[in-house]
Design a protein around this motif. Structure first.
Motif, PDB file in Angstrom:
ATOM      1  N   HIS A  15       1.914  -5.936   4.742  1.00 56.22           N
ATOM      2  CA  HIS A  15       0.601  -6.374   4.152  1.00 56.22           C
ATOM      3  C   HIS A  15      -0.279  -5.551   4.070  1.00 56.22           C
ATOM      4  CE1 HIS A  15       1.709 -10.742   3.394  1.00 56.22           C
ATOM      5  NE2 HIS A  15       2.279 -10.675   4.689  1.00 56.22           N
ATOM      6  N   ALA A  16      -0.724  -5.111   2.910  1.00 54.24           N
ATOM      7  CA  ALA A  16      -1.635  -3.918   2.712  1.00 54.24           C
ATOM      8  C   ALA A  16      -2.705  -4.022   1.491  1.00 54.24           C
ATOM      9  CB  ALA A  16      -1.060  -2.426   2.674  1.00 54.24           C
ATOM     10  N   GLY A  17      -4.042  -3.909   1.658  1.00 49.58           N
ATOM     11  CA  GLY A  17      -4.923  -4.223   0.669  1.00 49.58           C
ATOM     12  C   GLY A  17      -4.430  -5.561   0.024  1.00 49.58           C
ATOM     13  N   GLY A  18      -4.229  -6.518   0.704  1.00 48.31           N
ATOM     14  CA  GLY A  18      -4.136  -8.084   0.173  1.00 48.31           C
ATOM     15  C   GLY A  18      -2.744  -8.071  -0.445  1.00 48.31           C
ATOM     16  N   GLU A  19      -1.794  -7.187  -0.458  1.00 49.89           N
ATOM     17  CA  GLU A  19      -0.667  -7.478  -1.172  1.00 49.89           C
ATOM     18  C   GLU A  19       0.560  -6.820  -0.356  1.00 49.89           C
ATOM     19  OE1 GLU A  19      -1.178  -5.519  -4.864  1.00 49.89           O
ATOM     20  OE2 GLU A  19      -0.570  -3.459  -4.254  1.00 49.89           O
ATOM     21  N   LYS A  56      -6.451  -3.963  16.657  1.00 51.16           N
ATOM     22  CA  LYS A  56      -5.363  -5.048  16.229  1.00 51.16           C
ATOM     23  C   LYS A  56      -3.850  -4.496  16.456  1.00 51.16           C
ATOM     24  CE  LYS A  56      -8.335  -7.597  13.147  1.00 51.16           C
ATOM     25  NZ  LYS A  56      -8.790  -7.860  11.700  1.00 51.16           N
ATOM     26  N   LEU A  57      -3.636  -3.279  16.171  1.00 46.73           N
ATOM     27  CA  LEU A  57      -2.213  -2.551  15.989  1.00 46.73           C
ATOM     28  C   LEU A  57      -1.950  -2.659  17.688  1.00 46.73           C
ATOM     29  CD1 LEU A  57      -2.029   0.172  13.519  1.00 46.73           C
ATOM     30  CD2 LEU A  57      -0.995  -2.010  13.591  1.00 46.73           C
ATOM     31  N   GLN A  89      11.739  -1.294  16.395  1.00 50.73           N
ATOM     32  CA  GLN A  89      10.393  -1.731  16.864  1.00 50.73           C
ATOM     33  C   GLN A  89       9.201  -1.157  16.117  1.00 50.73           C
ATOM     34  OE1 GLN A  89      11.354   0.266  20.581  1.00 50.73           O
ATOM     35  NE2 GLN A  89      11.458  -1.800  21.586  1.00 50.73           N
ATOM     36  N   VAL A  90       9.380  -0.251  15.418  1.00 50.01           N
ATOM     37  CA  VAL A  90       8.328   0.029  14.722  1.00 50.01           C
ATOM     38  C   VAL A  90       8.279  -0.859  13.462  1.00 50.01           C
ATOM     39  CG1 VAL A  90       7.357   2.052  13.185  1.00 50.01           C
ATOM     40  CG2 VAL A  90       7.934   2.389  15.640  1.00 50.01           C
ATOM     41  N   LYS A  91       9.336  -1.321  12.954  1.00 53.05           N
ATOM     42  CA  LYS A  91       9.288  -2.279  11.905  1.00 53.05           C
ATOM     43  C   LYS A  91       8.780  -3.381  12.127  1.00 53.05           C
ATOM     44  CE  LYS A  91      13.519  -0.728   9.039  1.00 53.05           C
ATOM     45  NZ  LYS A  91      14.960  -1.362   8.872  1.00 53.05           N
ATOM     46  N   LEU A  94       4.908  -3.101  12.378  1.00 52.11           N
ATOM     47  CA  LEU A  94       4.338  -2.920  10.821  1.00 52.11           C
ATOM     48  C   LEU A  94       4.366  -4.423  10.247  1.00 52.11           C
ATOM     49  CD1 LEU A  94       5.844   0.300   9.641  1.00 52.11           C
ATOM     50  CD2 LEU A  94       3.524   0.119  10.352  1.00 52.11           C
ATOM     51  N   GLU A  95       5.386  -5.080  10.547  1.00 51.01           N
ATOM     52  CA  GLU A  95       5.606  -6.441   9.750  1.00 51.01           C
ATOM     53  C   GLU A  95       4.630  -7.633  10.343  1.00 51.01           C
ATOM     54  OE1 GLU A  95      10.132  -6.187   8.702  1.00 51.01           O
ATOM     55  OE2 GLU A  95       9.692  -7.203  10.512  1.00 51.01           O
ATOM     56  N   THR A  96       3.995  -7.235  11.430  1.00 52.78           N
ATOM     57  CA  THR A  96       3.245  -8.273  12.176  1.00 52.78           C
ATOM     58  C   THR A  96       1.622  -7.976  12.169  1.00 52.78           C
ATOM     59  OG1 THR A  96       3.691  -7.232  14.262  1.00 52.78           O
ATOM     60  CG2 THR A  96       5.260  -8.933  13.703  1.00 52.78           C
TER      61      THR A  96
END
Length: 133
Positions: A15-19, A56-57, A89-91, A94-96
């Motif tokens: 999710h980036a920039g609302g999409e 948050k990350l 783990q990086v995926k 990023l996905e969360t």
């Protein structure tokens, strides 16, 4: 990455920039991740990022991963987040999370120092006995 070529990559949707956008994870041949399957990853958010986004990350990172570095964009620094982990783990990381813009994700890798200047007998250097002006 001047002397390193991304020799492996993977895609993940974030999710980036609302999409939802596809993000490529580049693995360089000089990286610890390439050699060992695990190592340091660099996540850079080019636009709209704040210290809150980086904080948050750090929350709910995947098990057995560690924070290596977090930038300080609120004070004019880069929006960069570095973590140790595997590609999977990086995926998961990023996905969360939501990002203000599409992140750039790549492995940390060795960078060769600037080569030394040629010696004075080299034809690449010109020597002047007087100044040309």
């Amino acid at each position: 990455q001047a002397d390193s070529a991304a020799i492996d990559s993977a895609m993940v949707q974030v999710h980036a920039g609302g999409e939802r956008v596809n993000v490529r994870l580049d693995i360089y041949n000089t990286s610890e991740v390439y050699r060992n399957g695990s190592g340091t990853w660099i996540i850079t958010v080019p636009e709209g990022c704040t210290n809150t986004d980086l904080t948050k990350l750090q929350q709910n990172m995947p098990v057995n991963t560690t924070l290596r570095f977090s930038g300080d964009p609120d004070e004019g620094g880069l929006c960069v987040f570095m973590m140790n982990g595997t590609k999977q783990q990086v995926k998961e990381e990023l996905e969360t999370h939501d990002f203000p813009s599409k992140p750039i994700v790549e492995t940390d890798s060795a960078i060769d120092p600037v080569p030394e200047l040629p010696d004075e007998n080299s034809s690449l250097l010109q020597r002047f006995e007087f100044l040309p002006w």
